[in-house]
Enzyme design. Structure first.
Site, PDB file in Angstrom:
ATOM      1  N   CYS A  78       1.923  -6.118   6.359  1.00  0.00           N
ATOM      2  CA  CYS A  78       1.319  -5.280   5.468  1.00  0.00           C
ATOM      3  C   CYS A  78       0.992  -3.942   6.473  1.00  0.00           C
ATOM      4  O   CYS A  78       0.431  -4.130   7.446  1.00  0.00           O
ATOM      5  CB  CYS A  78       0.189  -5.402   4.520  1.00  0.00           C
ATOM      6  SG  CYS A  78      -0.567  -4.094   3.869  1.00  0.00           S
ATOM      7  N   CYS A 190       6.219   0.563   4.585  1.00  0.00           N
ATOM      8  CA  CYS A 190       5.407  -0.298   3.716  1.00  0.00           C
ATOM      9  C   CYS A 190       6.195  -1.445   3.364  1.00  0.00           C
ATOM     10  O   CYS A 190       7.580  -1.203   3.069  1.00  0.00           O
ATOM     11  CB  CYS A 190       5.019   0.450   2.719  1.00  0.00           C
ATOM     12  SG  CYS A 190       4.510  -0.525   1.262  1.00  0.00           S
TER      13      CYS A 190
HETATM   14  N1  DGL Z   1       2.867  -3.899   1.611  1.00  0.00           N
HETATM   15  C1  DGL Z   1       1.643  -3.025   2.007  1.00  0.00           C
HETATM   16  C2  DGL Z   1       2.196  -2.109   3.090  1.00  0.00           C
HETATM   17  O1  DGL Z   1       3.105  -2.643   3.696  1.00  0.00           O
HETATM   18  C3  DGL Z   1       1.224  -2.036   1.166  1.00  0.00           C
HETATM   19  C4  DGL Z   1       0.973  -2.031  -0.356  1.00  0.00           C
HETATM   20  C5  DGL Z   1      -0.370  -1.664  -1.044  1.00  0.00           C
HETATM   21  O2  DGL Z   1      -0.734  -0.615  -1.298  1.00  0.00           O
HETATM   22  O3  DGL Z   1      -1.003  -2.671  -1.258  1.00  0.00           O
HETATM   23  O4  DGL Z   1       1.656  -1.359   3.448  1.00  0.00           O
END
Ligand code: DGL
Length: 274
Positions: A78, A190
């Site tokens: 993330c 993301c």
């Molecule tokens: N998957 C997360 C990232 O890579 C973000 C998604 C969220 O806002 O929770 O930033």
């Protein structure tokens, strides 16, 4: 000389399903390992949470899981969490922690028109970590930034079978479409966004999209390869596990789909109970 004669356990963590794009790259490279995919759907999305909250929350979840399982490496799949939590996590846990941060450097190496775009959550766009990456690696490029909260939801919905509304995407991405120079290389900052890459490509037909999945898989391979025989069969033949902080209908439907990722067993994470 490999020291350990066991199958390493790899923990992959995200706020939602986005980290599966990273998990998939790691799994394809090393299918014999033991995997735990954990996601914090109780607090999704991370993109609108404060830095203090995220540091505390991610530390608690990783701490909770590591009390119940022997973790050999953790991947914070993330960008929103990695760009703020890594120093604190690394100071608290003895296993290696790999983070995912926007692939600015490789984007600058391949752009032809010297204009790159970074699509990410609002939090990632605002982080000092991201500003520093751009200052360090993108000195000869124009970097356009777009922080959107909606895209991660769109990706979550797509995995549930909801068709992506291209007009909605077009409206969200309009700030770049109206500019005289459109980025020819777009960083998916993301981990949710690789799941909607096909639709993003419709909006930007000439752009190359870059995500960090394969680079992270290589990093995990190199770190584990120092200690384990990664070609060996999964000796303990443990089932791969998917965990979430909230169990609801959405997760129930999702778990069926996750068998294609060889995540066969579901477990609820109750971080409030020791
Ligand atoms: N998957 C997360 C990232 O890579 C973000 C998604 C969220 O806002 O929770 O930033």
């Amino acid at each position: 000389m490999k020291i350990k004669n066991t199958t390493p356990t790899v923990l992959v963590f995200d706020s939602g399903i986005g980290g599966l794009s990273v998990y998939d790259a790691i799994y394809k490279k090393m299918p014999n390992l033991h995997y735990i995919y954990a996601f914090d759907n109780e607090m999704f999305p991370y993109g609108d949470k404060s830095s203090e909250f995220l540091i505390d929350r991610v530390t608690s979840i990783i701490g909770h899981i590591s009390k119940h399982y022997l973790i050999d490496i953790a991947v914070i799949a993330c960008n929103t969490a990695s760009t703020i939590c890594l120093p604190s996590l690394r100071s608290q846990f003895s296993f290696p922690i790999v983070g995912v941060v926007p692939a600015i450097k490789p984007a600058c190496q391949i752009t032809q028109n010297k204009c790159i775009g970074l699509l990410a959550t609002k939090a990632t766009i605002e982080r000092a970590y991201t500003t520093n990456l751009i200052q360090e690696f993108a000195t000869d490029c124009t970097v356009k930034l777009l922080g959107l909260s909606e895209l991660a939801f769109i990706a979550e919905n797509k995995l549930q079978g909801v068709t992506v509304d291209i007009n909605q995407l077009q409206t969200l991405l309009a700030p770049w479409l109206s500019e005289p120079v459109i980025p020819d290389t777009i960083v998916l900052g993301c981990t949710h966004y690789p799941f909607i890459k096909e639709e993003l490509q419709i909006i930007f037909p000439n752009a190359t999209f870059i995500d960090s999945g394969n680079a992270i898989a290589t990093r995990v391979y190199n770190l584990l390869n120092e200690q384990f025989d990664l070609n060996a069969e999964n000796k303990s033949a443990k089932e791969n596990i998917v965990m979430s902080t909230n169990y609801n209908q959405y997760v129930e439907k999702l778990t069926d789909k996750l068998t294609k990722y060889k995540l066969n067993k579901y477990q609820y994470i109750n971080i409030y109970r020791v």
